[in-house]
Design a protein around this motif. Structure first.
Motif, PDB file in Angstrom:
ATOM      1  N   ALA A 144      57.687  10.152  61.547  1.00 53.07           N
ATOM      2  CA  ALA A 144      58.979  10.661  61.993  1.00 53.07           C
ATOM      3  C   ALA A 144      59.065  10.268  63.556  1.00 53.07           C
ATOM      4  O   ALA A 144      60.049  10.218  63.890  1.00 53.07           O
ATOM      5  N   LEU A 145      57.964  10.202  64.377  1.00 53.23           N
ATOM      6  CA  LEU A 145      58.050   9.719  65.704  1.00 53.23           C
ATOM      7  C   LEU A 145      58.439   8.357  65.810  1.00 53.23           C
ATOM      8  O   LEU A 145      59.427   8.057  66.864  1.00 53.23           O
ATOM      9  N   TYR A 146      58.178   7.315  65.014  1.00 54.99           N
ATOM     10  CA  TYR A 146      58.562   5.971  65.369  1.00 54.99           C
ATOM     11  C   TYR A 146      60.139   5.944  65.058  1.00 54.99           C
ATOM     12  O   TYR A 146      60.733   5.213  65.655  1.00 54.99           O
ATOM     13  N   HIS A 147      60.462   6.548  63.931  1.00 54.86           N
ATOM     14  CA  HIS A 147      62.075   6.553  63.625  1.00 54.86           C
ATOM     15  C   HIS A 147      62.646   7.068  64.843  1.00 54.86           C
ATOM     16  O   HIS A 147      63.848   6.707  65.155  1.00 54.86           O
ATOM     17  N   GLN A 358      67.912  17.263  57.866  1.00 55.22           N
ATOM     18  CA  GLN A 358      67.751  16.812  59.316  1.00 55.22           C
ATOM     19  C   GLN A 358      66.509  16.259  59.724  1.00 55.22           C
ATOM     20  O   GLN A 358      65.405  16.275  58.714  1.00 55.22           O
ATOM     21  N   THR A 359      66.448  15.441  60.666  1.00 52.68           N
ATOM     22  CA  THR A 359      65.080  14.782  60.745  1.00 52.68           C
ATOM     23  C   THR A 359      63.598  15.909  61.404  1.00 52.68           C
ATOM     24  O   THR A 359      64.069  16.833  61.779  1.00 52.68           O
ATOM     25  N   LYS A 799      71.660  29.060  58.877  1.00 55.39           N
ATOM     26  CA  LYS A 799      70.471  28.353  58.594  1.00 55.39           C
ATOM     27  C   LYS A 799      70.084  27.842  59.786  1.00 55.39           C
ATOM     28  O   LYS A 799      70.956  27.767  60.817  1.00 55.39           O
ATOM     29  N   SER A 800      69.033  27.144  59.757  1.00 55.50           N
ATOM     30  CA  SER A 800      68.514  26.405  60.950  1.00 55.50           C
ATOM     31  C   SER A 800      68.870  25.106  61.555  1.00 55.50           C
ATOM     32  O   SER A 800      68.565  24.807  62.638  1.00 55.50           O
ATOM     33  N   PRO A 801      69.580  24.319  60.664  1.00 52.92           N
ATOM     34  CA  PRO A 801      69.652  23.007  61.191  1.00 52.92           C
ATOM     35  C   PRO A 801      70.804  22.885  61.958  1.00 52.92           C
ATOM     36  O   PRO A 801      71.979  22.323  61.679  1.00 52.92           O
ATOM     37  N   TYR A 802      70.713  23.423  63.260  1.00 50.87           N
ATOM     38  CA  TYR A 802      71.797  23.353  64.384  1.00 50.87           C
ATOM     39  C   TYR A 802      71.341  22.880  65.547  1.00 50.87           C
ATOM     40  O   TYR A 802      69.991  23.057  65.875  1.00 50.87           O
ATOM     41  N   LYS A 803      72.080  22.058  66.226  1.00 53.33           N
ATOM     42  CA  LYS A 803      71.877  21.462  67.535  1.00 53.33           C
ATOM     43  C   LYS A 803      72.198  22.647  68.514  1.00 53.33           C
ATOM     44  O   LYS A 803      73.192  23.034  68.511  1.00 53.33           O
ATOM     45  N   PHE A 804      71.253  22.708  69.602  1.00 53.14           N
ATOM     46  CA  PHE A 804      71.696  23.798  70.315  1.00 53.14           C
ATOM     47  C   PHE A 804      72.056  23.061  71.785  1.00 53.14           C
ATOM     48  O   PHE A 804      71.280  22.287  72.210  1.00 53.14           O
TER      49      PHE A 804
END
Length: 917
Positions: A144-147, A358-359, A799-804
């Motif tokens: 995940a971190l490398y991507h 989402q990532t 739901k939670s996949p939102y950018k703040f």
């Protein structure tokens, strides 16, 4: 079948023993074990003779069980057997990457193959399971971190910078320098390998450090302008050699935070947290590693050498290979999707949560930002409302509460640093302070609810119960820790445990699991802003308590059960005998549970509960003639929940294995419930699922139904709550563990033999009623619901996949299918979004019209419009004439959504009682 190994007598006779210990003995000839290629593999991995011999025997055993599997994937099977044996014997002479390279496979394929060959419960030990789990978590985090690293660098650096940039600063070399520096920093700073959040914050620190040292001609905007401005101001000039690096780097960060602010804003990271990681972890790393040359850039050869040493010491994954996109570390989509899914699967009674893709990093940052937004306005100390409640108490708890919070802060910071890294003390302090804010917020909400329910304001008894405050504070901190501790594999809100996962918090607060369980349901009800992921997390914590943690030796649960059994002759119904279908007069609150046992009246009390407003030493004023035995509300509720959880799991397993024998379910359930209720000592230091599997096997045995334990275990592995250790390591007697089959034969059957045999007779025991399983009080509907009179408008829970961004919620980049979702509360801008919706529905109308041409009486087609006059209000309310149609419709949707959420909570509160009616 593989060929048998040749006789080794002659080889054994040639071995020589060193006459003394002063010098190394000559190398002993290799034993001719197995096939030649197997020997070559062992030599390549430098394994010992003991590992070589036992690995071959393991291979022979697997070949006997499944010859086709071992034959088709012979080399992979050899490597897996060597891996298993080397771990069991603590003789690992190779790294995990070296093993994968030797057998030409990648990490996901290896994990999947290991699962496939574990057909026998004794093939893979719990020690190997633990090692594999650690490797999975580390791989997930690194991937995940490398991507994220690749994508971020693509936004920072030009693909083809101007010719004035020297070759040594090419993008490839820069990326290599960045990544290896980060890997070294992560390995040196963090003791935990799976902390995605701190790892990503550390990656941002590395990016900030390198960006400031990069020529502006290499950079894209806004980083180019930030570096140029910093260069003009002199903050990135090479400092004098005599100046302390820690001092100058810290001063540089204080004087120029523009770049790290940009990085934090871009990735929705809290700036103060990243700055704290920079000052307390990254700078000390630079000082201790000694990797920075005079020009400020780390020297590649030095960091490569240091990372090589770290990698060989850990014997795990060589993360440098991500830079080359090495096939060993590339995710195999098919294999990874089939990896062991426990506990990531949804249980049958759960609704599937439709969360947008989402990532892992984005998901983690979103959850953190949601929590911070909730707590931004919360105070660090008791609010005026709480102070008022404290002052109304007979014994004011204010001072003791503050003292307790301060005391646990020191303990938590110490334990956090020991678990994560000594340089992370301040990070632990930040998280604890967020927990304290949540603790005060929840306490105030609980007291307000109790005041409304009881019409009293004196909560002296409750607020002077130390264990209540400790449990509430621990639960608040657990929510914070779970939010930050999201694992990289938790794309669905679940995932494998991390080093700081529950029940780590219980050890920090020296808290019994049974006491912690009492606060969970009230905590969830008191905080409506909890995310779906956190609600599910707390529910899983409650399940873990009920299945095993509350049954550990030293738990207060056993004393309560013993006291209950002693009162059984005096009470109308013992607490443990209450069935799951028996409703409570109201949903028990934290006050009910922490102040029980309480008087159990025949009818509803006419006055307020004395548990809420009496003094610490006061007792209910009951005359001797009406005195009733004391009943434990906490024990009654606990057993009610345990029975429901037990039946859910039994029913799921039963449907997989015995659906053709429906008459057996009530028999198995009766034995299962009898054991939990009357032979509860069998649960001491054991697991609920162990009793479940034994009950199923025992009934099938006496009813002559062919169901082997191996089949039960294989089906159990597929349950969402399954854990390998549950059936591989069961307590037999003090400090002696074995498989679940041994437990059944030596313990379970010996204890319940007489009872089990009764089910084979013509007069079996009275059967327990099958519980009616209500909807979980913690679940919320994920299905969209239609707004009344709302012109085909449907709403669903947030739901939670939102950018703040700037404190508002707005959808992140969405898939083509979901890109026009609308979220209440965001800034809508122009009306183009709604015109697109109308156009899309209009197109679908045309398709429907064409398909309905052959129909004699087609139904009237509806269309989503926001500009039709005279529409009915969704909630019957009126709007101001100056409001636009957009504003009116948004107000209707918001109002309806609020009412539906309140109605959903009310329905959940009354579920058990209403279903009984």
């Amino acid at each position: 079948m593989p060929p048998k190994p040749p006789r080794r007598a002659a080889a054994a006779r040639t071995q020589r023993v060193s006459p003394d210990g002063g010098s190394a003995p000559p190398a002993a000839p290799r034993l001719n074990i197995g096939e030649a290629e197997f020997g070559v593999l062992c030599d390549a991995l430098k394994v010992s003779e003991g590992v070589r011999e036992k690995a071959w025997k393991t291979y022979e055993g697997l070949s006997a069980a499944d010859g086709a599997l071992a034959c088709n994937k012979k080399k992979e099977t050899w490597g897996m057997c060597i891996f298993i044996v080397a771990i069991d014997l603590d003789e690992v002479t190779f790294t995990f990457t070296e093993l994968l390279k030797s057998i030409s496979t990648n990490v996901c394929t290896f994990f999947q193959f290991l699962k496939e060959v574990d057909v026998n419960m004794d093939t893979v030990s719990t020690k190997v399971d633990s090692t594999v789990s650690r490797l999975k978590k580390k791989y997930d985090v690194l991937l995940a971190l490398y991507h994220k690293f690749e994508r971020t660098c693509g936004l920072i650096y030009l693909e083809q910078p101007s010719s004035e940039i020297s070759a040594e600063l090419s993008s490839v070399l820069v990326l290599k320098n960045y990544w290896i520096t980060f890997l070294l920093a992560k390995g040196k700073v963090l003791q935990v390998e799976d902390d995605l959040v701190i790892s990503f914050q550390l990656l941002l620190c590395v990016l900030d450090y390198f960006i400031k040292l990069s020529p502006p001609a290499m950079l894209k905007e806004p980083y180019k302008s930030a570096v140029t401005a910093a260069t003009v101001n002199g903050s990135t000039r090479t400092p004098r050699r005599g100046q302390n690096r820690s001092t100058r780097t810290a001063k540089q960060l204080d004087t120029d935070t523009k770049i790290i602010e940009i990085l934090c804003k871009e990735h929705d990271c809290n700036f103060d947290e990243v700055k704290n990681v920079y000052l307390t972890s990254f700078i000390p790393f630079l000082n201790s590693a000694g990797i920075v040359a005079s020009n400020g850039l780390p020297e590649v050869d030095i960091i490569l050498k240091q990372y090589e040493e770290l990698y060989l010491k850990n014997k795990d994954i060589d993360a440098r290979l991500f830079l080359n996109h090495d096939e060993t570390l590339q995710p195999n989509v098919t294999a990874c999707s089939q990896l062991e899914r426990t506990p990531q699967k949804n249980s049958p009674e759960e609704e599937i949560s439709l969360i947008l893709p989402q990532t892992p990093v984005r998901a983690a940052m979103n959850n953190i930002q949601q929590l911070i937004m909730i707590l931004n306005s919360a105070p660090d100390k008791p609010s005026d409302t709480l102070i008022r409640y404290f002052n109304n108490c007979t014994v004011n708890p204010h001072d003791s509460i503050l003292k307790r919070v301060e005391s646990f802060e020191h303990i938590f910071k110490k334990k956090f640093a020991e678990a994560v890294g000594q340089g992370c003390t301040e990070i632990g302090s930040q998280r604890y302070k967020l927990g304290v804010r949540l603790y005060y917020r929840i306490m105030e909400s609980m007291l307000k609810s109790e005041e409304e329910r009881l019409s009293v304001q004196n909560f002296s008894t409750l607020l002077n119960v130390s264990i209540f405050h400790t449990s509430l504070l621990a639960c608040a901190v657990e929510v914070v820790m779970a939010t930050y501790g999201r694992n990289a594999s938790q794309s669905d809100g679940t995932g494998t445990e991390t080093d700081l996962s529950f029940p780590w918090i219980l050890n920090v607060f020296d808290l019994k699991a049974f006491d912690f369980y009492k606060v969970i349901e009230s905590f969830i009800r008191a905080e409506p802003s909890l995310t779906w992921e956190m609600i599910k997390h707390l529910e899983r914590c409650e399940h873990r308590i009920m299945e095993s943690l509350a049954w550990q030796s030293g738990s207060p649960l056993f004393d309560l059960i013993k006291q209950s059994k002693e009162r059984e002759g005096q009470t109308d119904q013992p607490e443990t005998a209450s069935t799951p279908n028996t409703p409570f007069q109201h949903n028990p609150t934290a006050a009910d549970l922490y102040l029980s046992p309480v008087r159990s009246p025949k009818k509803k009390a006419s006055g307020p509960s004395p548990s809420a407003n009496s003094t610490p030493n006061a007792q209910p004023a009951v005359s001797p003639q009406t005195q009733k035995p004391q009943k434990s509300t906490s024990l009654s509720l606990f057993y009610k929940k345990v029975f429901l959880l037990a039946y859910r799991r039994l029913h799921t397993l039963f449907l997989q294995l015995l659906s053709e024998h429906p008459d057996l379910e009530s028999l198995i359930w009766t034995l299962f419930q009898h054991t939990l209720q009357n032979e509860y000592e069998l649960m001491r230091d054991r697991h609920l699922d162990q009793i479940m599997m034994c009950s199923m096997y025992g009934i099938c045995k006496v009813k002559n139904v062919d169901l082997r334990f191996k089949i039960i275990v294989s089906a159990y592995k597929e349950l969402c709550n399954a854990n390998q250790e549950t059936f591989k390591r069961v307590l037999i007697r003090e400090e002696q563990y074995d498989s679940i089959i041994v437990f059944y034969n030596l313990v379970f059957m010996q204890k319940l033999k007489t009872n089990i045999l009764q089910y084979a007779s013509n007069r079996p025991p009275t059967l327990s009623p099958i519980p009616h399983v209500p909807r979980s009080p913690y679940q919320f509907s994920n299905s969209p619901r239609r707004v009344p009179a709302g012109n085909n408008i449907y709403i669903s829970p947030l739901k939670s996949p939102y950018k703040f961004s700037d404190g508002f919620q707005s959808p992140t980049k969405m898939t083509p299918r979901s890109r026009i979702l609308v979220s209440i509360g965001e800034s809508f801008g122009t009306s183009e979004k709604f015109q697109k919706i109308n156009q899309m529905l209009g197109n679908s109308d045309c398709q429907l019209k064409r398909s309905a041409e052959a129909s004699a009486a087609p139904k009237p087609l509806k269309r989503l419009r926001f500009d039709i006059e005279g529409q009915d209000e969704a909630d019957g309310s009126k709007h101001l004439p100056q409001e636009s149609k957009f504003q009116q419709k948004l107000a209707e949707m918001t109002s309806t959504r609020t009412r539906m959420q309140k109605q959903k909570l009310n329905d959940g509160n009354d579920t058990s009682a209403s279903e009984e009616k």
